[in-house]
Design an enzyme around this catalytic site. Structure first.
Site, short mmCIF file in Angstrom:
data_model
loop_
_atom_site.label_atom_id
_atom_site.label_comp_id
_atom_site.label_asym_id
_atom_site.label_seq_id
_atom_site.Cartn_x
_atom_site.Cartn_y
_atom_site.Cartn_z
N LYS A 137 0.91 -1.15 -0.03
CA LYS A 137 -0.11 -0.10 0.17
C LYS A 137 0.86 1.22 -0.13
O LYS A 137 1.96 1.01 0.43
CB LYS A 137 -0.84 -0.17 1.39
CG LYS A 137 -2.11 0.95 1.22
CD LYS A 137 -3.36 0.03 0.43
CE LYS A 137 -4.49 1.00 0.09
NZ LYS A 137 -5.66 0.39 -0.52
N ASP A 177 -6.77 4.43 -4.70
CA ASP A 177 -7.57 4.13 -3.48
C ASP A 177 -8.21 5.45 -3.17
O ASP A 177 -8.37 6.21 -4.31
CB ASP A 177 -6.59 3.80 -2.23
CG ASP A 177 -7.34 3.26 -1.08
OD1 ASP A 177 -7.79 2.22 -1.00
OD2 ASP A 177 -7.52 4.34 -0.04
#
Ligand code: NDP
Length: 464
Positions: A137, A177
């Site tokens: 991430k 995201d």
């Protein structure tokens, strides 16, 4: 089959307490990360008991430690010529089963703890998809709100000017995201291509004319609804005629709403960071299109929806002061699709009291531990994000496969794969839960099923 069962009361065993104590000493102040790990370790305790080889190989200690964290400076200039400095990060959490894969988040709240929680969850989620992708991430504390297109482009180019050294199609493949959608992926990809002189599958969520996959924008929302349908089927129910609560109004919320409509349900709420709308008549396809234009093109606030449509109420909410009152509106299904820690224990209890029987998490970790405990205690069909929102990363992996073959599949074909994958994740979570004596508990089931594949790969690769 073992007789060991998982204790899903709030009280933690001494094993969990000791593990979390040591982890919090090592990661002081990282509350979101510690929360994500604790939720998982409760499920994994019995797995390690049944498989002592994991304990002697230190698998739990290793799986909570990111393989690598990269932090870098991002310097950019705004339209007025003022210089800004943001922090960029990439957390390469676990690559045992494939290249790191996970989104980039641009939001002022981004810090190491949030990216470590998201990276940790991503490891399990990616494993659950059954596709060969590790977990990672990244992102930045950059706030895209109110910024012009030119500023977003300059920021994305500056961010990639540093990140490009650490990623690649066989190393680490980021995606979008919060705050990173198709526009941002375009600017990031453009800069990667310029710096490396390579057109490769280094980012997913790309435009359809330059290597993207059909259904990728829709995949997370569609997948969360497919997961809800599978859960409801276990009780002979469907979304047909159900009132549904959706939070957020970004990518995941929009396509969740579209799929709920396809399956005959009615979405009566949506929100953003400033407030929520309640439309008791339901958000139909025309109204959804209006919201998509508002959020994706005009980049306005959800409050404008109430001004443009009759019979709708709008309320501000301050999420730092607790869960949104959105969750108090009576409905049967809920799709939290905004951000982490949206539903606390009190909100969960009100939802149950008002008739919610199914919660499918499009967002990552939107339900706080007390909320999860309430849903499970009250026998709600509760699909945790790492299972319910895995459709996005699954179609990202399909985008990688299509890109490397230079072949593109039809909308129907990708959607069929997505549906199959969500069905498999549902089945694997249910089976793992039953195997560990907590039948119907998708939270434990997803944690266990996701863990086993990664743990076995780590065992095979030795002590590294
Ligand atoms: P978007 O940026 O497209 O939308 C996010 C939405 O949530 C917006 O409506 C935003 O409001 C709202 N929001 C963001 N932060 C906050 C906050 N702190 N408090 C309240 N509201 C907030 O992001 P996505 O739809 O892509 O992501 C939503 C969730 O889904 C996240 O948890 C993400 O990690 C998760 N997810 C996303 C995937 C994907 O494929 N995109 C895959 C798997 C999970 P505003 O418009 O005011 O900014």
């Amino acid at each position: 089959m073992s007789t060991s069962t998982i204790d899903h009361s709030v009280a933690r065993s001494s094993f969990v307490q000791e593990f979390m104590h040591a982890l919090s000493d090592r990661n002081p102040g990282e509350t979101e990360f510690l929360q994500a790990v604790e939720e998982c370790i409760v499920s994994l305790e019995k797995v390690v008991e049944r498989h002592p080889e994991y304990r002697s190989a230190g698998i739990l200690d290793r799986i909570v430690e990111p393989e690598r964290i990269i932090q870098f400076r991002v310097t950019w200039m705004d339209d007025q010529g003022e210089v800004h400095v943001n922090r960029g990060y990439r957390v390469q959490f676990n690559g045992a089963i494939g290249p790191y894969k996970g989104g980039l988040r641009f939001h002022p709240s981004v810090n190491r703890s949030i990216l470590k929680f998201l990276g940790f969850e991503q490891v399990f989620k990616n494993s659950l998809t059954t596709l060969p992708i590790g977990g990672g991430k990244g992102g930045s504390d950059f706030d895209p709100r109110g910024r012009s297109d030119a500023e977003i482009m300059r920021f994305c180019h500056a961010f990639m000017s540093e990140l490009f050294r650490f990623i690649g199609p066989d190393t680490d493949v980021p995606a979008g995201d919060i705050g990173v959608g198709g526009r941002e992926i375009g600017y990031l990809f453009g800069q990667y291509r310029k710096l490396t002189n390579r057109f490769t599958g280094v980012l997913t969520g790309r435009g359809i004319n330059w290597g993207g996959s059909l259904i990728r924008p829709e995949a997370t929302g569609f997948g969360a609804v497919y997961f809800a349908s599978s859960m409801l089927e276990t009780r002979g129910r469907s979304l047909e005629g159900m009132d549904c609560l959706v939070s957020g109004s970004g990518n995941v919320a929009q396509y969740t709403t579209e799929k709920v409509l396809d399956l005959g349900g009615r979405v009566i709420t949506m929100s953003d960071s400033t407030g929520y709308i309640h439309d008791p008549n339901g958000i139909d396809r025309n109204k959804l299109q209006w919201i998509m234009d508002l959020k994706n093109n005009r980049r306005g606030r959800i409050a404008e929806y109430a001004e443009a449509h009759s019979g709708v109420t709008y309320h501000d909410h301050d999420l730092s002061a607790g869960s949104s009152p959105l969750w108090r509106i009576p409905a049967e299904a809920a799709f939290p699709s905004a951000t982490q820690n949206e539903i606390d224990g009190a909100a969960a209890q009100v939802m149950v009291d008002n008739g919610v029987i199914c919660v499918s998490e499009g967002a990552n970790m939107p339900t706080m531990p007390e909320g999860q405990h309430c849903f499970i205690k009250e026998n709600v069909l509760y699909g945790p994000g790492k299972a319910a929102n895995a459709g996005g990363v699954a179609v990202s992996a399909l985008e990688m496969a299509q890109g490397s073959q230079r072949m593109y599949w039809s909308r129907e074909e990708v959607d069929r794969h997505l549906k199959d994958i969500m069905g498999r994740i549902h089945k694997a979570s249910l089976e793992a839960a039953a195997d560990y004596g907590v039948a119907g508990n998708y939270l434990h089931g997803a944690n266990i099923a996701g863990f086993r594949k990664v743990a076995d790969a780590m065992m095979d690769q030795g002590i590294i």
